[in-house]
Scaffold this active site. Structure first.
Site, mmCIF file in Angstrom:
data_model
loop_
_atom_site.group_PDB
_atom_site.id
_atom_site.type_symbol
_atom_site.label_atom_id
_atom_site.label_comp_id
_atom_site.label_asym_id
_atom_site.label_seq_id
_atom_site.Cartn_x
_atom_site.Cartn_y
_atom_site.Cartn_z
ATOM 1 N N ASP A 258 -1.874 -20.751 -18.388
ATOM 2 C CA ASP A 258 -2.683 -21.707 -19.152
ATOM 3 C C ASP A 258 -2.325 -21.638 -20.638
ATOM 4 O O ASP A 258 -2.262 -22.663 -21.322
ATOM 5 C CB ASP A 258 -4.177 -21.406 -18.946
ATOM 6 N N HIS B 80 -9.492 -19.777 -14.566
ATOM 7 C CA HIS B 80 -8.228 -20.425 -14.219
ATOM 8 C C HIS B 80 -8.426 -21.488 -13.144
ATOM 9 O O HIS B 80 -7.920 -21.367 -12.035
ATOM 10 C CB HIS B 80 -7.194 -19.373 -13.775
HETATM 11 N N1 LIG Z 1 -2.566 -17.505 -11.566
HETATM 12 C C1 LIG Z 1 -1.824 -18.558 -11.741
HETATM 13 O O1 LIG Z 1 -1.706 -19.055 -12.854
HETATM 14 C C2 LIG Z 1 -1.078 -19.159 -10.596
HETATM 15 C C3 LIG Z 1 -1.330 -18.776 -9.320
HETATM 16 N N2 LIG Z 1 -0.622 -19.293 -8.273
HETATM 17 C C4 LIG Z 1 -0.948 -18.806 -6.933
HETATM 18 O O2 LIG Z 1 0.018 -17.831 -6.528
HETATM 19 C C5 LIG Z 1 0.044 -17.760 -5.102
HETATM 20 C C6 LIG Z 1 1.461 -17.748 -4.581
HETATM 21 O O3 LIG Z 1 2.092 -18.973 -4.861
HETATM 22 P P1 LIG Z 1 3.613 -19.246 -4.368
HETATM 23 O O4 LIG Z 1 4.484 -18.088 -4.683
HETATM 24 O O5 LIG Z 1 3.991 -20.584 -4.844
HETATM 25 O O6 LIG Z 1 3.388 -19.291 -2.780
HETATM 26 P P2 LIG Z 1 4.491 -19.063 -1.621
HETATM 27 O O7 LIG Z 1 3.882 -19.507 -0.344
HETATM 28 O O8 LIG Z 1 5.791 -19.622 -2.029
HETATM 29 O O9 LIG Z 1 4.653 -17.465 -1.622
HETATM 30 C C7 LIG Z 1 3.620 -16.618 -1.253
HETATM 31 C C8 LIG Z 1 4.211 -15.395 -0.618
HETATM 32 O O10 LIG Z 1 3.124 -14.538 -0.257
HETATM 33 C C9 LIG Z 1 3.493 -13.918 0.949
HETATM 34 N N3 LIG Z 1 2.352 -13.358 1.647
HETATM 35 C C10 LIG Z 1 1.441 -13.973 2.425
HETATM 36 N N4 LIG Z 1 0.571 -13.069 2.917
HETATM 37 C C11 LIG Z 1 0.934 -11.867 2.415
HETATM 38 C C12 LIG Z 1 0.437 -10.556 2.550
HETATM 39 N N5 LIG Z 1 -0.631 -10.287 3.315
HETATM 40 N N6 LIG Z 1 1.066 -9.566 1.906
HETATM 41 C C13 LIG Z 1 2.135 -9.823 1.124
HETATM 42 N N7 LIG Z 1 2.659 -11.039 0.975
HETATM 43 C C14 LIG Z 1 2.066 -12.052 1.614
HETATM 44 C C15 LIG Z 1 4.194 -15.027 1.748
HETATM 45 O O11 LIG Z 1 4.970 -14.491 2.809
HETATM 46 C C16 LIG Z 1 5.003 -15.686 0.664
HETATM 47 O O12 LIG Z 1 6.304 -15.137 0.575
HETATM 48 C C17 LIG Z 1 -0.809 -18.942 -4.625
HETATM 49 O O13 LIG Z 1 -2.081 -18.487 -4.253
HETATM 50 C C18 LIG Z 1 -0.895 -19.826 -5.839
HETATM 51 O O14 LIG Z 1 -2.017 -20.659 -5.828
HETATM 52 C C19 LIG Z 1 0.366 -20.205 -8.468
HETATM 53 C C20 LIG Z 1 0.667 -20.629 -9.737
HETATM 54 C C21 LIG Z 1 -0.061 -20.195 -10.897
HETATM 55 O O1 LIG Z 2 -2.413 -25.312 -9.606
HETATM 56 C C1 LIG Z 2 -2.173 -24.451 -8.753
HETATM 57 O O2 LIG Z 2 -2.592 -24.463 -7.595
HETATM 58 C C2 LIG Z 2 -1.362 -23.271 -9.185
HETATM 59 C C3 LIG Z 2 -1.901 -22.775 -10.463
HETATM 60 O O3 LIG Z 2 -2.838 -22.038 -10.506
HETATM 61 C C4 LIG Z 2 -1.352 -23.341 -11.698
HETATM 62 O O4 LIG Z 2 -0.253 -23.943 -11.676
HETATM 63 O O5 LIG Z 2 -2.004 -23.220 -12.724
#
Ligand SMILES: NC(=O)C1=CN([C@@H]2O[C@H](COP(=O)(O)OP(=O)(O)OC[C@H]3O[C@@H](n4cnc5c(N)ncnc54)[C@H](O)[C@@H]3O)[C@@H](O)[C@H]2O)C=CC1
Ligand SMILES: O=C([O-])CC(=O)C(=O)O
Length: 352
Positions: free
Chosen positions: A189, A216
């Site tokens: 953010d 967030h």
């Molecule tokens: N805090 C923030 O600003 C942001 C948060 N996110 C969040 O981050 C998370 C991941 O996003 P992406 O990498 O795009 O998703 P993705 O689906 O590409 O990757 C997630 C990974 O987590 C793994 N996974 C699932 N269950 C698991 C477990 N029990 N133990 C270990 N690994 C496990 C999957 O196998 C996968 O490789 C989502 O919840 C998303 O909403 C995404 C962008 C910004």
């Molecule tokens: O928007 C989403 O789901 C992933 C996230 O948290 C971000 O990009 O800020």
């Protein structure tokens, strides 16, 4: 070194990596290298094979503060680990696959970064991810409580406004909770706010600092445009445009990816920016300050994102909000209302 020893060493590299490592002479040697010489911290990424996890692993392998990098996921870590381990940077990389290797992945770790979990698709809110991701965060937090209870935790998995409370409750149950060491990562953010404000001001984003407080998700993301550095004034239209764009930045990416997930590359960049700040704090650097979602007494809520000074013990000082204008005061009330519900949802998930 004798020629046959050198060849044995090279062929060890060519064998498929042993992800537990105990019987593998190559990995033992790598560990000796990390233990014996290179100063630095041991970092684990949980969810390392995912959209965020892979570029995050790449960038952490480039970080000179990292001596050992553990890559854990429930799928695909052999390939990701083999790939990243070929980079000629200092950190020793080890891969861990599936729940039976979670404890090995976490043992001895200083900083755990968690991007494990499902991402949004168009039309979904972050809260729609709660049912799946809260369970994942619970399991991983139990592992942390058991194997590295003193580690700093950077939690990325959404909905951050709830998953931080889930992790805190797991740690409390285990008797290991240290509120100074648990962080919900809201750095993206701030990164977006710096970029969008710089565009409006015609500045280089690296010269801009926008505090973003609250949480967030949607209206809980509250950019404090009255506190932008360098001091700047904005028209009413600019404030509306910037606040909305920063709050909806995640949705902008989800829609642009058209079902292909949410922000991964800018998130990996942001996660590394925040993790690096945590490591500099752990090293004892002075004046390391970033925004994060932490246990807080700044408002009546148990968790809130504000600027935090990072040090050897984690969040060593939590800054107050500072003077808010009328627009920000109204935004704060909206943010607190939604945040209270999201935090309670996380608490109830464990206490139920
Ligand atoms: N805090 C923030 O600003 C942001 C948060 N996110 C969040 O981050 C998370 C991941 O996003 P992406 O990498 O795009 O998703 P993705 O689906 O590409 O990757 C997630 C990974 O987590 C793994 N996974 C699932 N269950 C698991 C477990 N029990 N133990 C270990 N690994 C496990 C999957 O196998 C996968 O490789 C989502 O919840 C998303 O909403 C995404 C962008 C910004
Ligand atoms: O928007 C989403 O789901 C992933 C996230 O948290 C971000 O990009 O800020």
């Amino acid at each position: 070194m004798e020629a046959n020893q050198r060849i044995a060493r090279i062929s060890a590299h060519l064998q498929p990596p042993n992800f537990q490592g105990e019987g593998n002479s190559l990995l033992r040697r790598d560990y000796c290298r990390a233990k014996g010489g290179a100063p630095g911290f041991k970092v684990a990424i949980l969810g390392a094979a995912g959209g965020i996890g892979q570029p995050l692993g790449l960038l952490m392998k480039m970080n000179p503060l990292v001596s050992v990098l553990h890559l854990y996921d429930v799928v695909n870590t052999p390939g990701v680990t083999a790939d990243i381990s070929h980079m000629d940077t200092g950190a020793v990389v080890r891969g861990f696959l599936g729940p039976s290797q979670l404890e090995s992945a976490l043992t001895g770790i200083d900083l755990v970064i968690i991007p494990a979990g499902v991402p949004r698709k168009p039309g979904m809110t972050r809260d729609d991810l709660f049912n799946i991701n809260a369970g994942i965060v619970k399991t991983l937090s139990e592992g942390i409580a058991k194997c590295c209870p003193n580690a700093i935790v950077n939690l990325i998995s959404n909905p951050v406004n709830s998953t931080v409370a889930v992790a805190a409750e797991v740690f409390k149950k285990a008797g290991t909770y240290d509120p100074k060491r648990l962080f919900g990562v809201t750095m993206l953010d701030v990164v977006r706010a710096n970029t969008f404000v710089a565009e409006v001001l015609g500045l280089d984003p690296r010269e801009v600092d926008v505090p973003v407080v609250g949480g967030h998700a949607g209206v809980t993301i509250l950019p404090l445009l009255s506190q932008v550095k360098p001091p700047s004034s904005f028209t009413v239209e600019e404030i509306e445009y910037l606040t909305t764009r920063i709050q909806d930045g995640g949705t902008e990416v989800v829609q642009a990816k058209g079902g292909g997930g949410s922000a991964t590359l800018s998130m990996a960049y942001s996660a590394v920016k925040f993790a690096d700040a945590c490591l500099r704090g752990l090293r004892g650097d002075a004046g390391v300050v970033e925004c994060a979602f932490v246990a807080s007494e700044v408002t009546e809520l148990p968790f809130f994102s504000t600027k935090v000074r990072l040090g050897r013990t984690g969040a060593e000082e939590i800054y107050q909000l500072g003077p808010l204008n009328e627009y920000e005061r109204i935004g704060l009330e909206k943010a607190k209302k939604e945040l209270a519900e999201s935090i309670q949802k996380g608490i109830s998930f464990i206490r139920k």
